[in-house]
Design a protein around this motif. Structure first.
Motif, short mmCIF file in Angstrom:
data_model
loop_
_atom_site.label_atom_id
_atom_site.label_comp_id
_atom_site.label_asym_id
_atom_site.label_seq_id
_atom_site.Cartn_x
_atom_site.Cartn_y
_atom_site.Cartn_z
N VAL A 4 5.05 -2.13 18.39
CA VAL A 4 4.38 -0.76 17.74
C VAL A 4 3.05 -1.24 17.69
CG1 VAL A 4 4.51 -1.57 15.29
CG2 VAL A 4 3.75 0.74 15.63
N SER A 5 2.63 -2.49 17.66
CA SER A 5 1.08 -2.91 17.89
C SER A 5 0.56 -2.62 19.24
CB SER A 5 1.05 -4.47 17.57
OG SER A 5 1.09 -4.56 16.14
N TYR A 42 2.90 6.08 14.33
CA TYR A 42 2.64 4.95 15.38
C TYR A 42 3.92 4.23 15.52
CZ TYR A 42 -2.30 5.44 14.94
OH TYR A 42 -3.62 5.94 14.73
N ARG A 43 4.72 4.35 14.41
CA ARG A 43 6.11 3.78 14.56
C ARG A 43 6.89 4.91 15.54
NH1 ARG A 43 8.27 -0.06 10.85
NH2 ARG A 43 6.75 -1.03 9.83
N LYS A 60 0.90 -1.19 0.03
CA LYS A 60 0.06 0.19 -0.16
C LYS A 60 0.84 1.35 0.03
CE LYS A 60 -0.92 0.08 5.06
NZ LYS A 60 0.08 -0.89 5.32
N ASP A 65 -3.27 -5.95 15.33
CA ASP A 65 -3.71 -5.05 14.57
C ASP A 65 -5.32 -5.07 14.16
OD1 ASP A 65 -1.39 -3.67 14.54
OD2 ASP A 65 -0.74 -4.00 12.65
N ARG A 112 -4.15 6.75 19.95
CA ARG A 112 -4.72 7.07 18.58
C ARG A 112 -5.71 8.21 18.47
NH1 ARG A 112 -4.21 2.27 15.95
NH2 ARG A 112 -5.24 3.18 14.10
N ARG A 127 1.83 -9.41 14.24
CA ARG A 127 1.18 -7.90 14.06
C ARG A 127 0.08 -7.98 13.36
NH1 ARG A 127 3.36 -3.11 11.40
NH2 ARG A 127 4.79 -4.33 10.12
N ARG A 156 -7.49 -5.88 17.88
CA ARG A 156 -7.69 -5.06 18.84
C ARG A 156 -9.16 -4.33 18.87
NH1 ARG A 156 -3.80 -0.97 15.34
NH2 ARG A 156 -5.37 -0.02 14.31
N SER A 170 -0.08 0.93 19.15
CA SER A 170 -1.41 1.48 18.59
C SER A 170 -2.73 1.01 19.17
CB SER A 170 -1.09 0.72 17.26
OG SER A 170 -0.16 0.65 16.72
N THR A 204 0.36 7.00 7.62
CA THR A 204 0.06 7.08 8.86
C THR A 204 1.07 6.19 9.80
OG1 THR A 204 -1.90 5.76 8.95
CG2 THR A 204 -2.17 8.22 8.56
N GLY A 205 1.51 5.05 9.32
CA GLY A 205 2.34 4.09 10.19
C GLY A 205 3.46 4.75 10.75
N GLY A 246 -3.09 3.62 5.83
CA GLY A 246 -2.87 2.96 7.04
C GLY A 246 -3.65 1.81 7.41
N ARG A 247 -4.25 1.78 8.97
CA ARG A 247 -5.06 0.63 8.97
C ARG A 247 -6.67 1.15 8.97
NH1 ARG A 247 -0.57 -0.58 8.53
NH2 ARG A 247 0.75 -2.49 9.36
N ASP A 248 -6.74 2.47 9.37
CA ASP A 248 -8.17 2.70 9.99
C ASP A 248 -8.62 3.92 9.09
OD1 ASP A 248 -6.22 4.50 10.88
OD2 ASP A 248 -7.32 4.72 12.80
N ILE A 249 -7.90 4.25 8.06
CA ILE A 249 -8.16 5.42 7.47
C ILE A 249 -9.70 5.75 6.88
CG2 ILE A 249 -7.42 7.23 5.91
CD1 ILE A 249 -5.47 6.53 7.92
#
Ligand code: DC
Length: 229
Positions: A103-104, A39-40, A17, A188, A113, A184, A191, A107, A35-36, A133-136
């Motif tokens: 990182v998880s 969080y990183r 991605k 992710d 967040r 991870r 959660r 996150s 956006t990672g 990202g994951r939640d965009i």
């Protein structure tokens, strides 16, 4: 041709991605925000400060008070940006296995967040943006003009991360990378707060057995026929 102004891209680690989003942004002259990075970077800052991941109040305050700067550097296709925290270049430090192992945990903290999502929404409000990202598509930009969910098999994703590490001269073990990625992915997606999930209105794209050009072509066709609602 009228292009969508706000494009949300989600998917698991190693799905391609970031590479795809960066190239699309280059093609259309858009800003790309991965956006990672947020969080990183906060994971690195927390590890350095020695704050345990159970101390959510301290981590939230730390997040609210840490200034992260992302500067585009278009000559690196894998990481097309430099990341600075309080003036220090941490671009390479946020990609270490130590950061990836923690990182998880960071996150998964809702208040951390919330602080980061607020910053991300402020950046996206300017428009002409591709945010990955994951939640965009589900949380950060639920009203994005177009949402993409980019995926690949675990074997393919681990192989890509392995090659990335080797090409950067780092030592790497494919089986270990795959095991860490499975772990991870699990944290992710399981959660409670903003888990990795495909938005209902997202377009699903698999990158398995496809070249970057093929994937870009597939997405480009969809973006170029897009019509405002
Ligand atoms: O995309 P990445 O591998 O750089 O992301 C690193 C971690 O950050 C990932 O394991 C989950 C978290 N993350 C998140 O929770 N929400 C985002 N929007 C982006 C990343």
């Amino acid at each position: 041709m009228s292009l969508p102004s706000i494009i949300a891209v989600d998917g698991p680690a190693g799905s391609g991605k970031s590479t795809i989003s960066h190239q699309l942004a280059e093609r259309y002259g858009y800003l790309f925000i991965d956006t990672g990075i947020f969080y990183r970077t906060m994971t690195l800052v927390a590890l350095r400060a020695g704050i345990p991941f159970s101390n959510t109040d301290a981590l939230t305050t730390l997040t609210e008070n840490t200034h992260i700067d992302i500067i585009s550097q278009n000559d690196d296709p894998t990481h097309p940006y430099a990341v600075f925290v309080e003036g220090e270049d941490v671009t390479n430090q946020i990609r270490t296995p130590q950061v990836e192992a923690s990182v998880s945990a960071l996150s998964a903290i809702g208040s951390v967040r919330a602080a980061l999502v607020e910053q991300q929404r402020r950046i996206a409000a300017k428009g002409n943006i591709i945010m990955a990202g994951r939640d965009i598509g589900t949380v950060v930009l639920p009203h994005a003009d177009v949402k993409l969910y980019i995926d690949a098999s675990i074997q393919e994703r681990a192989r890509r991360r392995f090659q990335e590490r080797v090409s950067q001269g780092q030592s790497a073990n494919l089986a270990e990378i795959e095991a860490a990625m499975v772990q991870r992915d699990r944290v992710d997606s399981e959660r409670e707060v903003s888990p990795l999930r495909q938005a209902k209105d997202a377009i699903y794209i698999s990158t398995d057995n496809k070249s970057i050009e093929q994937v870009l072509g597939e997405i480009g066709e969809k973006l170029e026929i897009w019509q405002p609602a």
